[in-house]
Design a protein around this motif. Structure first.
Motif: not given
Length: 501
Positions: A219, A409, A462-469, A499
């Protein structure tokens, strides 16, 4: 020598060839085995011989060995394919391997094609395959123990300590309370409520440390405070959980809490002795081996003796062999680049590709979802178990983390990560089933819970937008590879910086 070309991501092209070759080689083994079955490899009690008499002992042994080799090849092939498919779907490969083991059982393939069992888990070779599965389990727990970093717990700050306790205590309490609702459906015959409740609370509070490490890495959170905090909390949870599981098994063996006191104290004393006395001795032996240039084969033999000796001792004490294997792993120094660590890594690699998948298949052969779906009481108990497990981990972790000052978050992200149960949960469940704490129906339902809670981790992050690009190699928000130790860094980082970008 000319270097092999690399893929666009920088991975050597030969790695993309290894898995297809492995699958192909295993498929050849499966084909040979299938032909052997069809050409009259003798079965136990069968006529086997050309003259209709009983088969010779040598032929019988040869047929059993053939079945074992064929089963290992077949399982390795399908497990590898399942792992590759899981990776394509954004899941850790081990989830694909677990799912493959379940699909080979009576819930799917064995239910449709009963003859397939003779290929993946033949009856004639079942004792040997069961032994190999137990060896794989012990080596897996040994690897988990060797990866455990106790120094992170000693460095834990206030936030990490609070989150660790909340993510363990709250689901444990909810599990104990829910035991009253599912005791009738889940408890094994003759087991008392107290050991069952302790075991169920432990099962609800487990976090899969090895699988979580892979999820954090894939992630992009490996060097971010959110990932390091999750790993430290998971390590603390596992220590408490193993203690609770040992207590539950001791109570089940002794028949009462008071009767189990001696077993628990003896196990704790042995663990303390091993850590205080055994660890310095093992590390001194490792330094001597470096100076004496001891061969890798000798180091491998020493590791195997250490793992199986401690597993045998804890089994004699009355807790379970997996505790001894985990403890043995904690004694071994894990320093990247050293000869001993290289041997450990190779041993773990072989085990994960060959023996551990057989453990998943042995689990899959005992999981029959068709028995659960047609039973309203079991379905209701299953729903209670899944809801309790997910709610306990998410609420316990998120509320505690938020109270400690992290953002909502980030707090929810920690809850999602610690909710992953994976292989560790299945190991705990199998130990409970073998010890007579839970029945087969409970084992089936809780294995499904373990898979579901692990599969939901990636999509929830992914829903929480916590994965890195993807491909983000730099470390943002004040963290660098040379930053302070993980737990201290995580504890000292403000909520806003927790975050990922």
């Amino acid at each position: 020598m000319k270097e092999l070309p690399s893929s666009p991501a920088g991975t050597p092209a030969w790695r993309g060839i290894v898995y297809p070759l492995l699958i192909s080689a295993a498929a050849v083994g499966v084909l040979v085995a299938a032909l052997g079955f069809g050409l009259g490899v003798p079965d136990p009690g069968g006529t086997g011989g050309a003259g209709g008499g009983p088969p010779a002992a040598g032929n019988h042994a040869g047929g059993t060995v053939l079945r074992v080799v064929a089963a290992l090849a077949a399982v390795a092939a399908v497990a590898t394919a399942g792992g590759l498919l899981a990776r394509k779907l954004g899941q850790p490969p081990v989830i694909g391997e677990i799912a493959t083991g379940l699909l080979l059982g009576p819930s799917f393939l064995a239910g449709i094609l009963p003859g397939s069992t003779e290929l993946f888990h033949p009856a004639a070779a079942k004792p040997l395959l069961g032994l190999l599965a137990q060896v794989g389990l012990i080596l897996f727990m040994f690897a988990v123990g060797s990866e455990f970093d106790a120094s992170q717990l000693r460095r834990s700050g206030r936030v990490v300590a609070a989150v660790s306790q909340g993510s363990m205590i709250i689901p444990f309490v909810l599990g104990v309370l829910s035991a009253a609702l599912v005791y009738r459906e889940f408890a094994a015959g003759g087991i008392g409520f107290v050991p069952f409740a302790i075991f169920l609370g432990t099962a609800m509070s487990i976090t899969a440390f090895p699988v979580l490490a892979r999820i954090v890495q894939e992630s992009g959170l490996a060097r971010h405070p959110l990932g390091t905090m999750a790993m430290t909390c998971a390590a603390a949870c596992d220590v408490i959980a193993w203690g609770a599981l040992a207590t539950a098994m001791a109570v089940a063996t002794a028949g009462s809490v008071w009767g189990a006191g001696g077993t628990v104290l003896l196990a704790a004393a042995f663990a303390a002795f091993a850590l205080i006395v055994g660890r310095p001795l093992v590390r001194a032996a490792d330094r001597w081996a470096d100076r004496a240039r001891v061969s890798s084969a000798a180091r491998l033999l020493a590791l195997l003796l250490l793992a199986f000796s401690l597993a045998w001792v804890t089994d004699l004490i009355g807790v379970h062999s997996i505790f001894g294997a985990f403890l043995a792993g904690m004694l071994v120094p894990h320093r990247p680049g050293t000869a001993l660590t290289t041997v450990q890594t190779r041993l773990d690699s072989v085990n994960r590709r060959l023996l551990l998948p057989m453990f998943f298949v042995s689990v899959g052969m005992t999981v029959d979802l068709t028995q659960v779906t047609g039973h309203a009481g079991l379905l209701l108990a299953g729903v209670v178990a899944v809801v309790t497990a997910v709610a306990g981990k998410l609420a316990g972790t998120a509320v505690t983390a938020r109270t400690a000052g992290l953002s909502w978050r980030t707090s929810l992200g920690l809850g999602v990560l610690l909710n992953a149960r994976g292989v560790t949960e299945i190991v705990v469940l199998r130990a409970g089933l073998d010890a007579g704490l839970i029945n087969q129906n409970a084992f089936t339902v809780l294995v499904v819970m373990a898979v579901l809670t692990t599969v939901m981790t990636g999509p929830a992050l992914q829903l929480l937008k916590l994965t890195r690009r993807p491909g983000a190699g730099t470390v943002h928000e004040g963290t660098t590879p040379s930053s302070p130790p993980a737990a201290e860094s995580a504890a000292a980082t403000p909520a806003k910086e927790m975050e990922p970008a």
